[in-house]
Design a protein around this motif. Structure first.
Motif, PDB file in Angstrom:
ATOM      1  N   LEU A  11       0.787  -1.225   0.000  1.00 13.35           N
ATOM      2  CA  LEU A  11       0.000   0.000   0.000  1.00 13.35           C
ATOM      3  C   LEU A  11       0.827   1.287   0.000  1.00 13.35           C
ATOM      4  O   LEU A  11       0.287   2.363  -0.256  1.00 13.35           O
ATOM      5  N   GLY A  12       2.109   1.173   0.303  1.00 17.03           N
ATOM      6  CA  GLY A  12       2.923   2.371   0.385  1.00 17.03           C
ATOM      7  C   GLY A  12       2.481   3.251   1.537  1.00 17.03           C
ATOM      8  O   GLY A  12       2.073   2.769   2.597  1.00 17.03           O
ATOM      9  N   GLU A  13       2.522   4.570   1.346  1.00 15.36           N
ATOM     10  CA  GLU A  13       2.167   5.512   2.400  1.00 15.36           C
ATOM     11  C   GLU A  13       0.720   5.360   2.841  1.00 15.36           C
ATOM     12  O   GLU A  13       0.370   5.644   3.990  1.00 15.36           O
ATOM     13  N   MET A  14      -0.127   4.865   1.931  1.00 18.87           N
ATOM     14  CA  MET A  14      -1.541   4.662   2.246  1.00 18.87           C
ATOM     15  C   MET A  14      -1.742   3.637   3.372  1.00 18.87           C
ATOM     16  O   MET A  14      -2.803   3.562   3.992  1.00 18.87           O
ATOM     17  N   SER A  15      -0.714   2.825   3.668  1.00 19.25           N
ATOM     18  CA  SER A  15      -0.815   1.811   4.728  1.00 19.25           C
ATOM     19  C   SER A  15      -1.079   2.430   6.096  1.00 19.25           C
ATOM     20  O   SER A  15      -1.515   1.744   7.017  1.00 19.25           O
ATOM     21  N   ILE A  16      -0.851   3.742   6.230  1.00 17.30           N
ATOM     22  CA  ILE A  16      -1.116   4.417   7.501  1.00 17.30           C
ATOM     23  C   ILE A  16      -2.577   4.260   7.916  1.00 17.30           C
ATOM     24  O   ILE A  16      -2.912   4.270   9.104  1.00 17.30           O
ATOM     25  N   LEU A  17      -3.451   4.073   6.933  1.00 21.21           N
ATOM     26  CA  LEU A  17      -4.887   3.950   7.216  1.00 21.21           C
ATOM     27  C   LEU A  17      -5.204   2.720   8.061  1.00 21.21           C
ATOM     28  O   LEU A  17      -6.181   2.707   8.803  1.00 21.21           O
ATOM     29  N   VAL A  18      -4.388   1.673   7.931  1.00 17.71           N
ATOM     30  CA  VAL A  18      -4.665   0.437   8.683  1.00 17.71           C
ATOM     31  C   VAL A  18      -3.589   0.128   9.719  1.00 17.71           C
ATOM     32  O   VAL A  18      -3.847  -0.600  10.675  1.00 17.71           O
ATOM     33  N   LEU A  19      -2.391   0.678   9.536  1.00 15.68           N
ATOM     34  CA  LEU A  19      -1.284   0.355  10.438  1.00 15.68           C
ATOM     35  C   LEU A  19      -1.146   1.336  11.596  1.00 15.68           C
ATOM     36  O   LEU A  19      -0.453   1.054  12.573  1.00 15.68           O
ATOM     37  N   GLU A  20      -1.753   2.504  11.469  1.00 22.32           N
ATOM     38  CA  GLU A  20      -1.651   3.517  12.511  1.00 22.32           C
ATOM     39  C   GLU A  20      -3.052   3.982  12.894  1.00 22.32           C
ATOM     40  O   GLU A  20      -4.016   3.748  12.171  1.00 22.32           O
ATOM     41  N   GLY A  21      -3.159   4.650  14.036  1.00 23.08           N
ATOM     42  CA  GLY A  21      -4.468   5.136  14.462  1.00 23.08           C
ATOM     43  C   GLY A  21      -4.335   6.100  15.615  1.00 23.08           C
ATOM     44  O   GLY A  21      -3.235   6.528  15.977  1.00 23.08           O
ATOM     45  N   GLN A  22      -5.440   6.448  16.206  1.00 22.08           N
ATOM     46  CA  GLN A  22      -5.476   7.348  17.348  1.00 22.08           C
ATOM     47  C   GLN A  22      -6.738   7.061  18.161  1.00 22.08           C
ATOM     48  O   GLN A  22      -7.759   6.687  17.607  1.00 22.08           O
ATOM     49  N   LYS A  23      -6.620   7.207  19.472  1.00 24.39           N
ATOM     50  CA  LYS A  23      -7.755   6.999  20.370  1.00 24.39           C
ATOM     51  C   LYS A  23      -8.487   8.323  20.531  1.00 24.39           C
ATOM     52  O   LYS A  23      -7.996   9.245  21.165  1.00 24.39           O
ATOM     53  N   VAL A  24      -9.682   8.396  19.947  1.00 22.06           N
ATOM     54  CA  VAL A  24     -10.438   9.649  19.915  1.00 22.06           C
ATOM     55  C   VAL A  24     -11.794   9.440  20.592  1.00 22.06           C
ATOM     56  O   VAL A  24     -12.509   8.481  20.275  1.00 22.06           O
ATOM     57  N   LEU A  25     -12.137  10.330  21.496  1.00 25.04           N
ATOM     58  CA  LEU A  25     -13.405  10.239  22.229  1.00 25.04           C
ATOM     59  C   LEU A  25     -14.356  11.362  21.821  1.00 25.04           C
ATOM     60  O   LEU A  25     -13.925  12.497  21.594  1.00 25.04           O
ATOM     61  N   PRO A  26     -15.669  11.067  21.764  1.00 23.00           N
ATOM     62  CA  PRO A  26     -16.674  12.065  21.340  1.00 23.00           C
ATOM     63  C   PRO A  26     -17.150  12.928  22.496  1.00 23.00           C
ATOM     64  O   PRO A  26     -18.343  12.979  22.816  1.00 23.00           O
ATOM     65  N   GLN A  27     -16.227  13.620  23.136  1.00 23.53           N
ATOM     66  CA  GLN A  27     -16.541  14.360  24.357  1.00 23.53           C
ATOM     67  C   GLN A  27     -17.663  15.375  24.151  1.00 23.53           C
ATOM     68  O   GLN A  27     -18.564  15.506  24.975  1.00 23.53           O
ATOM     69  N   LYS A  28     -17.632  16.092  23.032  1.00 23.67           N
ATOM     70  CA  LYS A  28     -18.598  17.172  22.825  1.00 23.67           C
ATOM     71  C   LYS A  28     -20.004  16.629  22.573  1.00 23.67           C
ATOM     72  O   LYS A  28     -20.988  17.156  23.112  1.00 23.67           O
ATOM     73  N   LEU A  29     -20.134  15.585  21.759  1.00 23.50           N
ATOM     74  CA  LEU A  29     -21.459  15.000  21.519  1.00 23.50           C
ATOM     75  C   LEU A  29     -22.068  14.484  22.819  1.00 23.50           C
ATOM     76  O   LEU A  29     -23.250  14.704  23.096  1.00 23.50           O
ATOM     77  N   LEU A  30     -21.259  13.807  23.626  1.00 20.22           N
ATOM     78  CA  LEU A  30     -21.762  13.273  24.893  1.00 20.22           C
ATOM     79  C   LEU A  30     -22.138  14.398  25.855  1.00 20.22           C
ATOM     80  O   LEU A  30     -23.175  14.333  26.521  1.00 20.22           O
ATOM     81  N   ALA A  31     -21.313  15.430  25.904  1.00 16.80           N
ATOM     82  CA  ALA A  31     -21.579  16.535  26.825  1.00 16.80           C
ATOM     83  C   ALA A  31     -22.866  17.271  26.485  1.00 16.80           C
ATOM     84  O   ALA A  31     -23.551  17.783  27.377  1.00 16.80           O
ATOM     85  N   HIS A  32     -23.226  17.302  25.209  1.00 16.31           N
ATOM     86  CA  HIS A  32     -24.445  17.992  24.790  1.00 16.31           C
ATOM     87  C   HIS A  32     -25.664  17.063  24.777  1.00 16.31           C
ATOM     88  O   HIS A  32     -26.761  17.495  24.413  1.00 16.31           O
TER      89      HIS A  32
END
Length: 300
Positions: free
Chosen positions: A262-283
């Motif tokens: 995949l080349g550089e596109m492999s970042i889509l499956v090999l890397e990530g980040q832990k993201v939380l929906p704080q604003k949606l939950l707070a509202h």
């Protein structure tokens, strides 16, 4: 309400348009070519992004503007030319949206702008919310940051602006999930890469529900993470998918092999980040699918 949508025939746009019509709204879909597209009772096609187009003349009374336009990041290897196209498609469309909005005498109440959790960059250890000041420096992160910065100009028009930072959107028709599922259907599924990378996912139904929630809640503005409250590591994602599909989780996809394929596109499956929906939950948004297993069982 009258709602304008760019990217209305795409993955999210198609599902969103269907839901808007079912809820009694009138939808204006902006498209480069209206040939062969027949206006219906609740859908009007509006041509844009061509020399001489004047979409603002048709959109004068819209209440909501939703910008989902941009070339897919999933449909081909990231050559220099393709990366340029991915970025420019987002910037040019967003600039045109700002131009349309500036020419409207009656401004819409809100601009809902597509974005992505790629904004935060990649990390196995950090947890990101809308208040996180960290921003990534890889291709996806830089693309999203420029995308949002382009839409930032709309604030000067007095329009409430929301950036929907989408995670991995789960659906059985389009997006990443059908590709991830293929090896499992062939009894060859397994951990992708190290398995320690985070997958911040969201069910397509919660993407649509979240957008409707943002439209209805005037206090929601700025960046909003569109991810489920319970992100998982890639290994757990694969194991859960295997259980739901009644398929084994056993043949790993090595990191080096995916990088070569995949080349550089492999970042889509090999890397990530832990993201939380704080604003949606707070509202007060109530997720239909908070847990991965329930989401996958609904889809499959």
């Amino acid at each position: 309400m009258k709602i304008a949508v760019t990217g209305g025939t795409g993955f999210v746009g198609h599902a969103l348009t269907k839901e808007l019509i079912q809820n009694g709204h009138e939808v204006f879909i902006l498209t480069r070519n209206i040939d062969g597209k027949e206006n219906k009772k609740s859908i009007t096609y509006v041509q844009w992004l061509n020399e001489g187009d004047r979409p603002w003349e048709i959109l004068e009374d819209v209440d909501v503007f939703i910008n989902l336009a941009g070339e897919s990041i999933n449909s081909g290897r990231w050559s220099v030319k393709r990366k340029k196209s991915i970025l420019e498609s987002r910037i040019s469309a967003t600039n045109e949206v700002e131009k349309i909005l500036s020419r409207l005498k009656k401004k819409p109440e809100v601009l809902i702008q597509a974005s992505a959790v790629g904004y935060y960059g990649i990390s196995d250890s950090e947890t990101f919310t809308e208040e996180s000041n960290l921003a990534g420096d890889d291709f996806l992160a830089r693309t999203v940051q420029q995308w949002e910065a382009t839409a930032w100009k709309v604030k000067d028009l007095g329009i409430r602006t929301v950036y929907c930072r989408f995670g991995i959107i789960l659906d059985n028709i389009d997006g990443a999930l059908p590709r991830i599922t293929l090896p499992y259907k062939a009894f060859a599924g397994g951990t992708v890469g190290s398995g320690h990378q985070w997958v911040s996912w969201i069910h397509l139904k919660d993407v649509i529900g979240g957008i409707l929630f943002v439209i209805a809640n005037q206090h929601v503005k700025g960046p909003v993470n569109f991810t489920a409250p319970n992100p998982v590591k890639m290994k757990e994602f694969g194991q859960t998918l295997g259980k739901v599909l009644h398929r084994p989780h056993w043949i790993p996809a090595p990191r080096i092999a995916l990088k070569i394929a995949l080349g550089e596109m492999s970042i889509l499956v090999l890397e990530g980040q832990k993201v939380l929906p704080q604003k949606l939950l707070a509202h007060g948004y109530s997720f239909l699918y908070k847990d991965l297993k329930n989401a996958l069982e609904d889809i499959y």
